[in-house]
Design an enzyme around this catalytic site. Structure first.
Site, PDB file in Angstrom:
ATOM      1  N   SER A   1      51.621 -54.767  25.896  1.00  0.00           N
ATOM      2  CA  SER A   1      50.219 -54.941  26.066  1.00  0.00           C
ATOM      3  C   SER A   1      49.526 -53.641  26.415  1.00  0.00           C
ATOM      4  CB  SER A   1      49.743 -56.331  26.482  1.00  0.00           C
ATOM      5  OG  SER A   1      47.985 -56.245  26.675  1.00  0.00           O
TER       6      SER A   1
ATOM      7  N   TYR B   1      50.709 -61.135  34.444  1.00  0.00           N
ATOM      8  CA  TYR B   1      50.751 -60.879  33.282  1.00  0.00           C
ATOM      9  C   TYR B   1      50.600 -59.199  33.151  1.00  0.00           C
ATOM     10  CZ  TYR B   1      49.672 -60.184  28.202  1.00  0.00           C
ATOM     11  OH  TYR B   1      49.312 -59.871  26.968  1.00  0.00           O
TER      12      TYR B   1
END
Ligand SMILES: NC(=O)c1ccc[n+]([C@@H]2O[C@H](COP(=O)([O-])OP(=O)(O)OC[C@H]3O[C@@H](n4cnc5c(N)ncnc54)[C@H](OP(=O)(O)O)[C@@H]3O)[C@@H](O)[C@H]2O)c1
Length: 268
Positions: A144, A157
């Site tokens: 990401s 995350y």
């Protein structure tokens, strides 16, 4: 340069195939003629998808329900994949939590590390020796832009995605010239993600419309990038600019700003 040619004995594996980018990756691979192994926790959704892809594209789709945050279930899948002819692995399954780590459920944060980091690492290590021996294969990892720099209020995350981003780009260079392609999919916002604590209205208000891409767009860009052995794919022009900005902006300035946005996403 291209993806391995589909073969009756070979399988393309997609983790997190029950929804979102993973579902789109599985659909795109089936449309390109690849037989599949699809996995996630929700078996009914996987069976539905398998039926649709078989009807539409006449491919074989094997369903393997597994919780990749669970070490024993992950080991079972990993051991099977190590013995199979895996042509493509899309290590895509992932989840996120939002909010200050100290206020989040500790067991949930540990599970996130297992899913997002170990769930990718374990499966890549399982398929890599066979691919290198055959001198053919494609490995796509879903990291990401959130892994480019620290993100307060999204700490676990962002840290797990930093692991995936770094692992994928390192492996890309290690196996260059071996016949095995390794590509990182590092999207900005994709209109698929389910974060339990964030409602759609809040994310639409805080993330401008032009930054979003669809799951189908992300999947197609990712597989086209894997076919060309690109190091990193960031789908969408504006997301590419955002990604470069957060890779190279001075962290002293950028990290508190992005942390405040994630704080708002968390309702703080
Ligand atoms: N969408 C975005 O904005 C965005 C941006 C950057 C990166 N990414 C990354 O792209 C990947 C896919 O995102 P997405 O938007 O498609 O997410 P999504 O729509 O929420 O789908 C997540 C997938 O992962 C599976 N999954 C979740 N927990 C799991 C577990 N414990 N074990 C096995 N499978 C599990 C889910 O299936 P089950 O619930 O059936 O298990 C589902 O198939 C993720 O790694 C995400 O971090 C997404």
């Amino acid at each position: 340069m291209s993806l391995p040619v589909p073969h009756p004995d070979a399988r393309a594996v997609v983790t997190g195939a029950s929804h979102g980018i993973g579902e789109a990756l599985a659909s795109e691979l089936a449309a390109r003629g690849h037989n599949l192994i699809i996995t996630s926790r929700r078996e009914e959704l996987l069976n539905d998808l398998a039926g649709r892809l078989t009807d539409r594209h006449n491919v074989t789709v094997e369903v393997r329900p597994a919780d990749l945050a669970d070490a024993a279930q992950r080991a079972e899948l990993r051991d099977e994949l190590a013995t199979r002819n895996i042509s493509v692995l899309c290590a895509n399954a992932g989840a996120a939590t939002i909010g200050p780590v100290a206020q989040l459920d500790a067991a949930g944060e540990r599970a996130l590390v297992q899913l997002n980091a170990a769930g990718v690492h374990d499966l890549v290590l399982a398929v890599l020796p066979g691919m290198l021996e055959r001198r053919s294969g494609g490995i796509l990892m879903s990291g990401s832009t959130a892994g480019n720099a620290p993100i307060p209020n999204n700490a676990t995350y962002a840290a797990t995605k930093a692991f995936v981003n770094s692992f994928s780009e390192s492996l890309h260079h290690e196996v260059r010239g071996s016949g095995v392609h390794v590509t990182l999919l590092a999207p900005g916002p994709v209109r698929t993600f389910t974060v339990e604590s964030v409602d759609e209205a809040t994310s639409s208000r805080l993330v401008p419309d032009y930054l979003w891409v669809s799951g189908e767009h992300a999947a197609k860009a990712a597989l086209d990038g894997l076919a060309r052995n690109k190091t990193r794919v960031v789908p969408g022009g504006p997301a590419k600019i955002m990604s470069l900005t957060n890779q190279y902006a001075p962290r002293r300035i950028s990290v508190p700003i992005i942390g405040r946005v994630y704080g708002q996403l968390a309702g703080l």
